[in-house]
Motif scaffolding. Structure first.
Motif, PDB file in Angstrom:
ATOM      1  N   TYR A 162       0.850  -1.190   0.000  1.00 58.80           N
ATOM      2  CA  TYR A 162       0.000   0.000   0.000  1.00 58.80           C
ATOM      3  C   TYR A 162       0.887   1.241   0.000  1.00 58.80           C
ATOM      4  O   TYR A 162       1.963   1.261   0.619  1.00 58.80           O
ATOM      5  N   GLU A 163       0.438   2.252  -0.716  1.00 61.73           N
ATOM      6  CA  GLU A 163       1.136   3.536  -0.745  1.00 61.73           C
ATOM      7  C   GLU A 163       0.285   4.558   0.011  1.00 61.73           C
ATOM      8  O   GLU A 163      -0.895   4.748  -0.297  1.00 61.73           O
ATOM      9  N   VAL A 164       0.892   5.184   1.007  1.00 59.62           N
ATOM     10  CA  VAL A 164       0.174   6.085   1.902  1.00 59.62           C
ATOM     11  C   VAL A 164       0.653   7.517   1.668  1.00 59.62           C
ATOM     12  O   VAL A 164       1.853   7.796   1.748  1.00 59.62           O
ATOM     13  N   VAL A 165      -0.293   8.401   1.388  1.00 52.55           N
ATOM     14  CA  VAL A 165       0.022   9.813   1.173  1.00 52.55           C
ATOM     15  C   VAL A 165      -0.286  10.569   2.461  1.00 52.55           C
ATOM     16  O   VAL A 165      -1.415  10.515   2.964  1.00 52.55           O
ATOM     17  N   VAL A 166       0.730  11.273   2.952  1.00 49.51           N
ATOM     18  CA  VAL A 166       0.619  11.946   4.247  1.00 49.51           C
ATOM     19  C   VAL A 166       0.898  13.433   4.066  1.00 49.51           C
ATOM     20  O   VAL A 166       1.905  13.812   3.451  1.00 49.51           O
ATOM     21  N   LYS A 167       0.025  14.270   4.607  1.00 49.95           N
ATOM     22  CA  LYS A 167       0.205  15.711   4.527  1.00 49.95           C
ATOM     23  C   LYS A 167       0.605  16.262   5.887  1.00 49.95           C
ATOM     24  O   LYS A 167      -0.099  16.071   6.881  1.00 49.95           O
ATOM     25  N   GLU A 168       1.748  16.957   5.916  1.00 50.46           N
ATOM     26  CA  GLU A 168       2.218  17.543   7.169  1.00 50.46           C
ATOM     27  C   GLU A 168       1.495  18.870   7.406  1.00 50.46           C
ATOM     28  O   GLU A 168       1.495  19.756   6.550  1.00 50.46           O
ATOM     29  N   THR A 169       0.886  18.986   8.578  1.00 48.34           N
ATOM     30  CA  THR A 169       0.069  20.154   8.883  1.00 48.34           C
ATOM     31  C   THR A 169       0.878  21.441   8.857  1.00 48.34           C
ATOM     32  O   THR A 169       0.444  22.458   8.296  1.00 48.34           O
ATOM     33  N   ALA A 170       2.054  21.426   9.440  1.00 51.68           N
ATOM     34  CA  ALA A 170       2.842  22.647   9.598  1.00 51.68           C
ATOM     35  C   ALA A 170       3.297  23.227   8.270  1.00 51.68           C
ATOM     36  O   ALA A 170       3.334  24.453   8.080  1.00 51.68           O
ATOM     37  N   THR A 171       3.647  22.371   7.324  1.00 53.92           N
ATOM     38  CA  THR A 171       4.224  22.848   6.065  1.00 53.92           C
ATOM     39  C   THR A 171       3.302  22.675   4.864  1.00 53.92           C
ATOM     40  O   THR A 171       3.513  23.307   3.823  1.00 53.92           O
ATOM     41  N   GLY A 172       2.301  21.814   4.997  1.00 49.36           N
ATOM     42  CA  GLY A 172       1.447  21.502   3.859  1.00 49.36           C
ATOM     43  C   GLY A 172       2.090  20.541   2.876  1.00 49.36           C
ATOM     44  O   GLY A 172       1.493  20.203   1.842  1.00 49.36           O
ATOM     45  N   GLU A 173       3.293  20.073   3.187  1.00 48.04           N
ATOM     46  CA  GLU A 173       4.021  19.175   2.283  1.00 48.04           C
ATOM     47  C   GLU A 173       3.409  17.784   2.329  1.00 48.04           C
ATOM     48  O   GLU A 173       3.048  17.271   3.389  1.00 48.04           O
ATOM     49  N   GLU A 174       3.313  17.156   1.156  1.00 41.77           N
ATOM     50  CA  GLU A 174       2.835  15.785   1.073  1.00 41.77           C
ATOM     51  C   GLU A 174       4.004  14.831   0.892  1.00 41.77           C
ATOM     52  O   GLU A 174       4.914  15.087   0.092  1.00 41.77           O
ATOM     53  N   LYS A 175       3.971  13.754   1.651  1.00 35.83           N
ATOM     54  CA  LYS A 175       5.014  12.738   1.560  1.00 35.83           C
ATOM     55  C   LYS A 175       4.364  11.390   1.301  1.00 35.83           C
ATOM     56  O   LYS A 175       3.197  11.172   1.641  1.00 35.83           O
ATOM     57  N   TYR A 176       5.134  10.478   0.727  1.00 38.98           N
ATOM     58  CA  TYR A 176       4.619   9.175   0.331  1.00 38.98           C
ATOM     59  C   TYR A 176       5.385   8.080   1.068  1.00 38.98           C
ATOM     60  O   TYR A 176       6.619   8.096   1.108  1.00 38.98           O
ATOM     61  N   TYR A 177       4.642   7.143   1.623  1.00 35.47           N
ATOM     62  CA  TYR A 177       5.230   6.019   2.352  1.00 35.47           C
ATOM     63  C   TYR A 177       4.620   4.724   1.822  1.00 35.47           C
ATOM     64  O   TYR A 177       3.496   4.714   1.297  1.00 35.47           O
ATOM     65  N   GLN A 178       5.363   3.633   1.976  1.00 33.85           N
ATOM     66  CA  GLN A 178       4.900   2.330   1.510  1.00 33.85           C
ATOM     67  C   GLN A 178       4.918   1.336   2.668  1.00 33.85           C
ATOM     68  O   GLN A 178       5.794   1.391   3.536  1.00 33.85           O
ATOM     69  N   ALA A 179       3.947   0.432   2.653  1.00 32.67           N
ATOM     70  CA  ALA A 179       3.884  -0.597   3.698  1.00 32.67           C
ATOM     71  C   ALA A 179       3.204  -1.839   3.153  1.00 32.67           C
ATOM     72  O   ALA A 179       2.305  -1.753   2.295  1.00 32.67           O
ATOM     73  N   LYS A 180       3.616  -2.966   3.670  1.00 38.10           N
ATOM     74  CA  LYS A 180       2.976  -4.222   3.268  1.00 38.10           C
ATOM     75  C   LYS A 180       1.597  -4.343   3.914  1.00 38.10           C
ATOM     76  O   LYS A 180       0.680  -4.918   3.334  1.00 38.10           O
ATOM     77  N   HIS A 181       1.456  -3.790   5.112  1.00 38.90           N
ATOM     78  CA  HIS A 181       0.190  -3.902   5.830  1.00 38.90           C
ATOM     79  C   HIS A 181      -0.236  -2.544   6.376  1.00 38.90           C
ATOM     80  O   HIS A 181       0.607  -1.714   6.732  1.00 38.90           O
ATOM     81  N   ILE A 182      -1.544  -2.356   6.458  1.00 39.33           N
ATOM     82  CA  ILE A 182      -2.134  -1.151   7.032  1.00 39.33           C
ATOM     83  C   ILE A 182      -2.940  -1.526   8.273  1.00 39.33           C
ATOM     84  O   ILE A 182      -3.637  -2.552   8.280  1.00 39.33           O
ATOM     85  N   VAL A 183      -2.831  -0.701   9.315  1.00 35.60           N
ATOM     86  CA  VAL A 183      -3.704  -0.850  10.483  1.00 35.60           C
ATOM     87  C   VAL A 183      -4.454   0.473  10.644  1.00 35.60           C
ATOM     88  O   VAL A 183      -3.861   1.497  10.990  1.00 35.60           O
ATOM     89  N   MET A 184      -5.764   0.437  10.376  1.00 34.66           N
ATOM     90  CA  MET A 184      -6.573   1.649  10.430  1.00 34.66           C
ATOM     91  C   MET A 184      -7.226   1.780  11.805  1.00 34.66           C
ATOM     92  O   MET A 184      -8.034   0.951  12.213  1.00 34.66           O
TER      93      MET A 184
END
Length: 439
Positions: free
Chosen positions: A134-156
């Motif tokens: 899974y590819e996870v898109v994360v937005k940092e509140t302070a900067t508004g920058e989006e970063k991308y992370y990968q993981a085999k498993h997700i825990v929601m």
């Protein structure tokens, strides 16, 4: 974008995923990161009322049911904060909510891989990649920058959101508020001549008790409590009833059909929705002492009454009420309203957009979940999507129990690792629930 593929990415950092991160911290071969939009860890900040305790014993901390030797147990927290002797002399298994919150903050500060102020805005499923992930898109509140992370498993673990009565979400927060905002809006309430609480559970009684204390110092404030239930009923704390919060009962419950599970939940109502007996005793004792030699007209408790609507007027609000047993409808004037109407599961927009058609559903709002908390997809896969959210229909009354959350995390970690990292407790009940082994 990081090239690294983590074993686990956790979405949301509430008590459940914090417990997951805490247990994973003690493993050597599982890499995980967790994201939460909040700037820091805080547990129900709007309801951290003084003198209110957890409804479960202190052993229902983040790790003890899985690893009582962990440095992150509540007992070690007491030791590190020089509170062992006060706790010993206090002689209570239930601990203050404020202390439990501080305990979890203490744990969170020691863990790596927790990113607060980071909102997950999208999750993409790369099931056809050389290494499915899974590819996870994360937005940092302070900067508004989006970063991308990968993981085999997700825990929601995206938790729940306040359940608001129809039409009340458009009214000013300082006038009509959910209990989740109670402490933030309390100053506005204390300036009112009449406050009405709507609800019949633990939160309703905690707010009512707190305002009764304030009423002692502000004699002209009237307090009303309307409950749809037939009365103020206490939580079932009997020993055998508590066995419904064990792994054995979860096994039994999960194997039932959806229809059977719904029926079972109805019978377990006193375990899920009752009020702590100590809270009820405090309320009754306070009212008893206050009415010695006089009737207190500043307090009204009205059960069997449903609130069907609300209208603003120049003096505050009119509640549309229905006493459902007598079938009498009437309006009730008040200046402020506190809604202790509970919560509903929170499904992020990206989840419904990306995964609604990919997973199996038992019925609307109830996805199908395996015994080890995986969402069931329409295809076979070994990169799993686990959920800690919306599990009452699949795993029973214990789905929101803090003690069983550790048992849940053990299941998930062992599944991810493909081995027994932590031992699950077994043979923990004196009752036997299923008869299948005799058939």
């Amino acid at each position: 974008m990081e090239n690294k593929i983590y074993d686990v990415i956790g979405i949301g950092i509430g008590p459940y995923n914090l417990g997951m991160a805490t247990l994973l911290d003690q493993t050597e071969d599982l890499d995980a990161v967790f994201f939460d939009k909040s700037p820091e860890f805080v547990w129900h900040p709007g309801m951290l009322i003084e003198k209110m305790d957890l409804q479960v014993p202190f052993l229902a901390d983040l790790v003890s049911f899985a690893d009582p030797k962990s440095p992150y147990t509540f007992m070690n927290y007491l030791h590190e904060h020089d509170r062992m002797f006060p706790f010993f002399f206090h002689r209570h298994f239930e601990i203050p909510r404020q202390e439990y919150n501080h305990y979890m903050q203490w744990v969170a500060k020691q863990l790596g891989g927790l990113f607060f102020g980071h909102t997950v805005v999208d999750v993409m499923d790369h099931k056809d990649a050389d290494v499915p992930h899974y590819e996870v898109v994360v937005k940092e509140t302070a900067t508004g920058e989006e970063k991308y992370y990968q993981a085999k498993h997700i825990v929601m673990g995206t938790g729940s959101e306040p359940l608001i009565l129809d039409g009340m979400d458009r009214l000013p927060n300082e006038d009509v508020m959910h209990t989740s905002r109670y402490l933030f809006e309390k100053d506005h309430l204390l300036k009112a001549k009449h406050v009405t609480i709507v609800g019949s559970g633990q939160s309703a009684l905690e707010v009512f008790l707190d305002l009764l204390e304030e009423q002692d110092r502000q004699s002209d404030m009237k307090l009303s409590l309307f409950t749809r239930s037939g009365g103020l009923f206490q939580l079932d704390t009997a020993k055998f009833a508590q066995e419904m919060f064990t792994p054995e009962f979860v096994d039994y419950f999960h194997a039932l059909s959806l229809h059977q599970r719904k029926d079972a939940l109805d019978t377990l109502g006193p375990l899920r929705k009752g009020i702590d007996p100590d809270t009820l005793t405090r309320l009754y004792t306070k009212l008893y002492h206050r009415t010695a030699g006089m009737k207190d007209s500043r307090v009204l408790i009205q059960p069997m009454t449903e609130i069907t609507g609300i209208e603003a007027n120049e003096d505050g609000y009119h509640l549309q009420c229905k006493q459902w047993q007598e079938e009498v409808e009437y309006t009730y004037p008040t200046e402020k309203v506190v809604l202790a109407t509970g919560y509903k599961p929170h499904f992020p927009g990206w989840f419904m957009n990306r995964f609604r058609e990919k997973i199996e559903w038992e019925e609307e709002g109830m996805y199908k979940v395996s015994r080890d908390y995986q969402l069931l997809f329409n295809d076979d896969r070994d990169h799993h999507f686990f959920t800690l959210t919306n599990l009452v229909h699949s795993h029973g009354a214990g789905a929101t129990n803090l003690g069983l959350s550790v048992h849940r995390n053990v299941h998930i970690i062992n599944t991810i690792a493909g081995r027994e990292v932590y031992r699950n407790q077994s043979d923990t009940t004196f009752q036997q629930f299923s008869m299948k082994e005799f058939q």
